[in-house]
Design a protein around this motif. Sequence first.
Motif, mmCIF file in Angstrom:
data_model
loop_
_atom_site.group_PDB
_atom_site.id
_atom_site.type_symbol
_atom_site.label_atom_id
_atom_site.label_comp_id
_atom_site.label_asym_id
_atom_site.label_seq_id
_atom_site.Cartn_x
_atom_site.Cartn_y
_atom_site.Cartn_z
ATOM 1 N N GLY A 29 -41.368 -35.487 84.582
ATOM 2 C CA GLY A 29 -42.687 -35.652 83.998
ATOM 3 C C GLY A 29 -43.423 -34.375 83.670
ATOM 4 O O GLY A 29 -44.578 -34.444 83.247
ATOM 5 N N ARG A 30 -42.761 -33.225 83.832
ATOM 6 C CA ARG A 30 -43.425 -31.950 83.550
ATOM 7 C C ARG A 30 -42.555 -31.063 82.670
ATOM 8 O O ARG A 30 -41.336 -31.240 82.587
ATOM 9 N N ILE A 31 -43.225 -30.116 82.021
ATOM 10 C CA ILE A 31 -42.515 -29.097 81.254
ATOM 11 C C ILE A 31 -42.031 -28.049 82.243
ATOM 12 O O ILE A 31 -42.851 -27.398 82.916
ATOM 13 N N VAL A 32 -40.726 -27.887 82.363
ATOM 14 C CA VAL A 32 -40.201 -26.962 83.375
ATOM 15 C C VAL A 32 -39.799 -25.624 82.791
ATOM 16 O O VAL A 32 -39.763 -24.616 83.515
ATOM 17 N N SER A 33 -39.495 -25.573 81.490
ATOM 18 C CA SER A 33 -39.213 -24.270 80.885
ATOM 19 C C SER A 33 -39.396 -24.351 79.379
ATOM 20 O O SER A 33 -39.231 -25.417 78.770
ATOM 21 N N ILE A 34 -39.750 -23.213 78.810
ATOM 22 C CA ILE A 34 -39.899 -23.051 77.365
ATOM 23 C C ILE A 34 -39.104 -21.813 76.990
ATOM 24 O O ILE A 34 -39.417 -20.704 77.450
ATOM 25 N N VAL A 35 -38.073 -21.986 76.199
ATOM 26 C CA VAL A 35 -37.202 -20.879 75.828
ATOM 27 C C VAL A 35 -37.405 -20.596 74.348
ATOM 28 O O VAL A 35 -36.941 -21.340 73.478
ATOM 29 N N CYS A 43 -28.271 -15.795 74.768
ATOM 30 C CA CYS A 43 -28.309 -16.395 76.096
ATOM 31 C C CYS A 43 -27.799 -17.830 76.022
ATOM 32 O O CYS A 43 -27.829 -18.468 74.963
ATOM 33 N N GLN A 44 -27.360 -18.314 77.153
ATOM 34 C CA GLN A 44 -26.958 -19.710 77.203
ATOM 35 C C GLN A 44 -28.199 -20.588 77.082
ATOM 36 O O GLN A 44 -29.188 -20.397 77.780
ATOM 37 N N ARG A 45 -28.165 -21.575 76.188
ATOM 38 C CA ARG A 45 -29.319 -22.430 75.980
ATOM 39 C C ARG A 45 -29.385 -23.481 77.074
ATOM 40 O O ARG A 45 -28.356 -23.893 77.624
ATOM 41 N N PRO A 46 -30.592 -23.917 77.402
ATOM 42 C CA PRO A 46 -30.725 -24.871 78.508
ATOM 43 C C PRO A 46 -30.065 -26.201 78.179
ATOM 44 O O PRO A 46 -30.047 -26.648 77.029
ATOM 45 N N GLY A 47 -29.525 -26.836 79.216
ATOM 46 C CA GLY A 47 -28.916 -28.144 79.056
ATOM 47 C C GLY A 47 -29.732 -29.207 79.765
ATOM 48 O O GLY A 47 -30.604 -28.901 80.590
ATOM 49 N N ALA A 48 -29.454 -30.473 79.449
ATOM 50 C CA ALA A 48 -30.186 -31.568 80.068
ATOM 51 C C ALA A 48 -29.376 -32.842 79.909
ATOM 52 O O ALA A 48 -28.398 -32.905 79.146
ATOM 53 N N VAL A 49 -29.790 -33.870 80.622
ATOM 54 C CA VAL A 49 -29.145 -35.179 80.491
ATOM 55 C C VAL A 49 -29.235 -35.672 79.058
ATOM 56 O O VAL A 49 -28.289 -36.251 78.517
ATOM 57 N N ARG A 50 -30.379 -35.425 78.436
ATOM 58 C CA ARG A 50 -30.568 -35.847 77.051
ATOM 59 C C ARG A 50 -31.049 -34.677 76.225
ATOM 60 O O ARG A 50 -31.884 -33.885 76.678
ATOM 61 N N GLU A 51 -30.528 -34.560 75.019
ATOM 62 C CA GLU A 51 -30.972 -33.545 74.084
ATOM 63 C C GLU A 51 -31.566 -34.230 72.858
ATOM 64 O O GLU A 51 -31.008 -35.198 72.353
ATOM 65 N N LEU A 52 -32.706 -33.701 72.399
ATOM 66 C CA LEU A 52 -33.364 -34.234 71.209
ATOM 67 C C LEU A 52 -33.471 -33.120 70.182
ATOM 68 O O LEU A 52 -34.091 -32.077 70.450
ATOM 69 N N ASP A 53 -32.868 -33.312 69.048
ATOM 70 C CA ASP A 53 -32.927 -32.331 67.971
ATOM 71 C C ASP A 53 -34.266 -32.468 67.256
ATOM 72 O O ASP A 53 -34.542 -33.484 66.616
ATOM 73 N N ALA A 54 -35.107 -31.439 67.366
ATOM 74 C CA ALA A 54 -36.452 -31.484 66.778
ATOM 75 C C ALA A 54 -36.562 -30.616 65.533
ATOM 76 O O ALA A 54 -37.673 -30.229 65.146
ATOM 77 N N GLU A 55 -35.441 -30.316 64.913
ATOM 78 C CA GLU A 55 -35.454 -29.522 63.686
ATOM 79 C C GLU A 55 -36.404 -30.151 62.671
ATOM 80 O O GLU A 55 -36.323 -31.341 62.357
ATOM 81 N N GLY A 56 -37.341 -29.346 62.169
ATOM 82 C CA GLY A 56 -38.293 -29.810 61.167
ATOM 83 C C GLY A 56 -39.512 -30.511 61.722
ATOM 84 O O GLY A 56 -40.398 -30.901 60.956
ATOM 85 N N LEU A 57 -39.565 -30.684 63.041
ATOM 86 C CA LEU A 57 -40.701 -31.358 63.672
ATOM 87 C C LEU A 57 -41.577 -30.374 64.428
ATOM 88 O O LEU A 57 -41.088 -29.377 64.976
#
Length: 536
Positions: A29-35, A43-57
């Motif tokens: 429920g919180r923002i834990v990092s902003i890269v 650098c290695q990009r952060p991973g997660a259970v789900r990824e959402l492509d926000a290109e153009g948003l």
Amino acid sequence: MEDLVIRDADVVDGSGADSYRADVVVDAGRIVSIVKEAAAAGCQRPGAVRELDAEGLVLSPGFIDMHAHSDLALLRDPDHSAKAAQGVTLEVIGQDGLSYAPVDDRTLAEVRRAITGWNGYGDDIDFDWRSVGEYLDRLDRGIAVNAAYLVPQGTVRALVVGWEDRAATPGELDRMRRLVAEGLEQGAVGLSSGLTYTPGMYAPDGELTELCRVVAAYGGYYCPHHRSYGAGALAAYAEMIALTREAGCPLHLAHATMNFGVNRGRAPELLALLDRALDEGADITLDTYPYTPGCTTLAALLPGWASEGGPREVLARLADPAAAERIRHDLEVTGSDGCHGVPVEWETVEISGVTDPALGDLVGRTVRQAADLRGETPWATARELLLRDRLGTTVLQHVGHEENVRAIMRHRAHTGGSDGILRGSKPHPRAYGTFPRYLGHYVRESGVLTLEECVARLTGRPAARLRLPDRGLVREGYRADLVLFDPGAVAPGATFAEPRRLPEGIPYVLVDGRFVIEDGRRTDVLAGRAVRRTPV
């Protein structure tokens, strides 16, 4: 693994700063990092259970509706797409001095009747609360978006003094102070008033000042619908500024408009008044909706004397020919205080909703058009509507001015609020369209505000007024109340002809890190809760 990473978003963080490109990681429920893109290079990009492509948003904080009338809608309608689909993640309710806590059995019945036009009578609601804290607990069972509550001064006065036009006794004033303090202790963020609505309008400045002293002591703010938006608008604004400065209380001016013909082109006078006070150290913000027409109940236009005693007495006066003629004279000749001191122009008053289905053929017509159709005077039509609809008729008032809307929108104290009434078969489109209209019409199409300025007015600045330490910005550690929108496509679907259409260009909305809008559709998530005042 974290819950979610939103990749390659154009972040507009709510502070007014320039946008930047980043991956934003959400967990629990919180923002834990902003890269940021530059920092992520190599650098290695952060991973997660789900990824959402926000290109153009664009990714921004969720929008905060600083003036909402969803007090029962949040309980009645778990979907609540009217607000969720706009990207609203927090509504401020308890507005205009009238809502459903604190009450006793008598007051609850009276308030339900008085604001039927705003929220319906509530036959489908289990009113299992009486105090502010109990109402907030009810919201905590799960709602579509978050909600903060203002203690309604008119409801408090109805509970203690009743609906009579008289001064409160010292004992009654003490009890009102205690009720306001209790509401704030239980989580309300401030106090609202409706000073063209009964019974709040019967309170003199001294009484309001004393209540505002209580609000100031708890770190809240005062949000008045002041005594005139028409003939006496500037004096009414000045009255609220002076009153709150004496009380040492922050001021937030509700739906800060300059309406009716007497105020065409006069927004600069209001803004000069605000600037002088701000420069002298006053703590002032305001909200507006991005439309020219207003919206209220037909009964709200009546003179204050006609509403004394509560809804039952109003109906009795309307049924009495002599009293009804006096009401007509005040409305059409003198200019009633309920109509802001301006003689009513029935051709500007459009019937937007009725509670009696038999009156449905009048919806969408002005009172004058309805009267012409029926072969009678406008007052005869209005009077019959009020009586047959038991004061439940809602109306649009086409009395605003675009130049005033734009000027006030640009002011440094400005925030956004829908003032959206969700009831009626043809409600004001601001209930469904306020926030996408800001982003689409006033940013992309008209250039009145930059995108960064506009988002700050809808997120970071309202959160600061509400003293929310972890909302309103895209920051690490902040709650993940977020919206993703297409800046080239975002637009309201709602129009005056079709006011319930949902917006375009807002595919994702998160409340507490959970999707309430996903791929442009409402999910079944009820992640909203009551947002309580931060203790001083």
